[in-house]
Design a protein around this motif. Structure first.
Motif, mmCIF file in Angstrom:
data_model
loop_
_atom_site.group_PDB
_atom_site.id
_atom_site.type_symbol
_atom_site.label_atom_id
_atom_site.label_comp_id
_atom_site.label_asym_id
_atom_site.label_seq_id
_atom_site.Cartn_x
_atom_site.Cartn_y
_atom_site.Cartn_z
ATOM 1 N N MET A 91 0.838 -1.201 0.000
ATOM 2 C CA MET A 91 0.000 0.000 0.000
ATOM 3 C C MET A 91 0.876 1.256 0.000
ATOM 4 N N ALA A 92 0.432 2.270 -0.706
ATOM 5 C CA ALA A 92 1.177 3.528 -0.793
ATOM 6 C C ALA A 92 1.193 4.221 0.573
ATOM 7 N N GLU A 93 2.237 5.003 0.786
ATOM 8 C CA GLU A 93 2.374 5.761 2.034
ATOM 9 C C GLU A 93 1.223 6.762 2.164
ATOM 10 N N GLN A 94 0.591 6.797 3.349
ATOM 11 C CA GLN A 94 -0.549 7.694 3.535
ATOM 12 C C GLN A 94 -0.187 8.848 4.461
ATOM 13 N N THR A 95 -0.692 10.010 4.144
ATOM 14 C CA THR A 95 -0.503 11.169 5.009
ATOM 15 C C THR A 95 -1.406 10.993 6.236
ATOM 16 N N PRO A 96 -1.101 11.680 7.352
ATOM 17 C CA PRO A 96 -1.983 11.584 8.535
ATOM 18 C C PRO A 96 -3.421 11.973 8.201
ATOM 19 N N GLU A 97 -3.593 12.972 7.337
ATOM 20 C CA GLU A 97 -4.937 13.409 6.942
ATOM 21 C C GLU A 97 -5.669 12.297 6.198
ATOM 22 N N CYS A 98 -4.934 11.622 5.314
ATOM 23 C CA CYS A 98 -5.514 10.521 4.546
ATOM 24 C C CYS A 98 -5.883 9.365 5.479
ATOM 25 N N LYS A 99 -5.023 9.095 6.453
ATOM 26 C CA LYS A 99 -5.303 8.041 7.433
ATOM 27 C C LYS A 99 -6.559 8.355 8.230
ATOM 28 N N ALA A 100 -6.707 9.624 8.592
ATOM 29 C CA ALA A 100 -7.882 10.050 9.365
ATOM 30 C C ALA A 100 -9.153 9.859 8.546
ATOM 31 N N ARG A 101 -9.080 10.182 7.253
ATOM 32 C CA ARG A 101 -10.264 10.035 6.402
ATOM 33 C C ARG A 101 -10.579 8.562 6.160
ATOM 34 N N ARG A 102 -9.505 7.748 6.086
ATOM 35 C CA ARG A 102 -9.698 6.303 5.927
ATOM 36 C C ARG A 102 -10.391 5.736 7.181
ATOM 37 N N ALA A 103 -9.962 6.206 8.348
ATOM 38 C CA ALA A 103 -10.570 5.761 9.609
ATOM 39 C C ALA A 103 -12.041 6.156 9.642
ATOM 40 N N LYS A 104 -12.333 7.364 9.125
ATOM 41 C CA LYS A 104 -13.726 7.839 9.068
ATOM 42 C C LYS A 104 -14.545 6.943 8.139
ATOM 43 N N PHE A 105 -13.917 6.518 7.030
ATOM 44 C CA PHE A 105 -14.607 5.611 6.108
ATOM 45 C C PHE A 105 -14.944 4.288 6.801
ATOM 46 N N LEU A 106 -13.982 3.746 7.545
ATOM 47 C CA LEU A 106 -14.221 2.477 8.233
ATOM 48 C C LEU A 106 -15.348 2.618 9.256
ATOM 49 N N GLU A 107 -15.409 3.792 9.883
ATOM 50 C CA GLU A 107 -16.482 4.095 10.832
ATOM 51 C C GLU A 107 -17.838 4.121 10.104
ATOM 52 N N GLU A 108 -17.865 4.788 8.940
ATOM 53 C CA GLU A 108 -19.090 4.847 8.124
ATOM 54 C C GLU A 108 -19.499 3.450 7.658
ATOM 55 N N ALA A 109 -18.506 2.658 7.244
ATOM 56 C CA ALA A 109 -18.779 1.298 6.773
ATOM 57 C C ALA A 109 -19.321 0.448 7.921
ATOM 58 N N GLY A 110 -18.789 0.662 9.126
ATOM 59 C CA GLY A 110 -19.267 -0.044 10.311
ATOM 60 C C GLY A 110 -20.714 0.307 10.614
ATOM 61 N N ALA A 111 -21.028 1.602 10.488
ATOM 62 C CA ALA A 111 -22.407 2.068 10.712
ATOM 63 C C ALA A 111 -23.333 1.460 9.663
ATOM 64 N N ALA A 112 -22.853 1.342 8.430
ATOM 65 C CA ALA A 112 -23.641 0.733 7.349
ATOM 66 C C ALA A 112 -23.925 -0.730 7.674
ATOM 67 N N LEU B 191 -18.825 8.398 -0.213
ATOM 68 C CA LEU B 191 -17.538 8.294 -0.900
ATOM 69 C C LEU B 191 -17.397 9.343 -2.005
ATOM 70 N N VAL B 192 -18.466 9.536 -2.776
ATOM 71 C CA VAL B 192 -18.436 10.528 -3.847
ATOM 72 C C VAL B 192 -18.217 11.921 -3.243
ATOM 73 N N GLU B 193 -18.910 12.205 -2.115
ATOM 74 C CA GLU B 193 -18.737 13.505 -1.462
ATOM 75 C C GLU B 193 -17.302 13.703 -0.973
ATOM 76 N N GLN B 194 -16.689 12.618 -0.474
ATOM 77 C CA GLN B 194 -15.297 12.706 -0.021
ATOM 78 C C GLN B 194 -14.361 13.054 -1.172
ATOM 79 N N CYS B 195 -14.598 12.415 -2.329
ATOM 80 C CA CYS B 195 -13.768 12.699 -3.507
ATOM 81 C C CYS B 195 -13.956 14.134 -3.976
ATOM 82 N N LEU B 196 -15.206 14.611 -3.947
ATOM 83 C CA LEU B 196 -15.485 15.987 -4.353
ATOM 84 C C LEU B 196 -14.810 16.971 -3.404
ATOM 85 N N ALA B 197 -14.858 16.662 -2.103
ATOM 86 C CA ALA B 197 -14.229 17.534 -1.102
ATOM 87 C C ALA B 197 -12.718 17.572 -1.310
ATOM 88 N N GLN B 198 -12.141 16.421 -1.654
ATOM 89 C CA GLN B 198 -10.698 16.356 -1.897
ATOM 90 C C GLN B 198 -10.323 17.201 -3.117
#
Ligand SMILES: [Zn+2]
Length: 127
Positions: A1-22, A55-62
């Motif tokens: 896996m490519a090296e992730q910035t702390p910001e990217c890691k935080a957003r990934r963690a948020k995704f896992l949280e969203e996926a867990g809620a789903a 996910l689409v909103e995250q990409c748009l925000a990025q």
């Protein structure tokens, strides 16, 4: 896996949280009452759809963050630097995953007296 910035890691963690809620929404207790395959599938589509739109909103925000870091945009007609309002405008875009919110910085050219949405993902056509 490519090296992730702390910001990217935080957003990934948020995704896992969203996926867990789903997952929780899919498996909540009234699951036993979902007797038909169609009902199960309906919920999976609804729950998955929320995740897709997120996910689409995250990409748009990025993309918006990248644009914000880019040099000032120029008027596509006369080439003068566009003026930007301090706050972006929220637009709703209807895509294949449903309706998503996107914040766009509207640039204004005082010479042409026209507003533009400079370079972003090509969502303009649908909006
Ligand atoms: Zn202009």
């Amino acid at each position: 896996m490519a090296e992730q910035t702390p910001e990217c890691k935080a957003r990934r963690a948020k995704f896992l949280e969203e996926a867990g809620a789903a997952f929780d929404r899919m498996m909540k207790e009234d699951q036993e009452q979902m007797i038909t395959f169609d009902q199960m599938e309906d919920r999976a589509l609804e729950v998955g759809g929320k995740l897709q739109r997120w996910l689409v909103e995250q990409c748009l925000a990025q993309a918006a963050r990248r644009r914000a870091a880019a040099p000032p945009a120029c008027c596509p007609k006369c080439g003068k630097t566009l003026q930007f309002a301090p706050t972006p405008k929220e637009r709703r875009i209807r895509g294949r995953t449903g309706e998503v919110a996107v914040e766009r910085q509207e640039g204004y050219c005082p010479s042409c007296r026209k507003a533009f949405f400079p370079s972003g993902p090509s969502v303009e056509a649908g909006g």
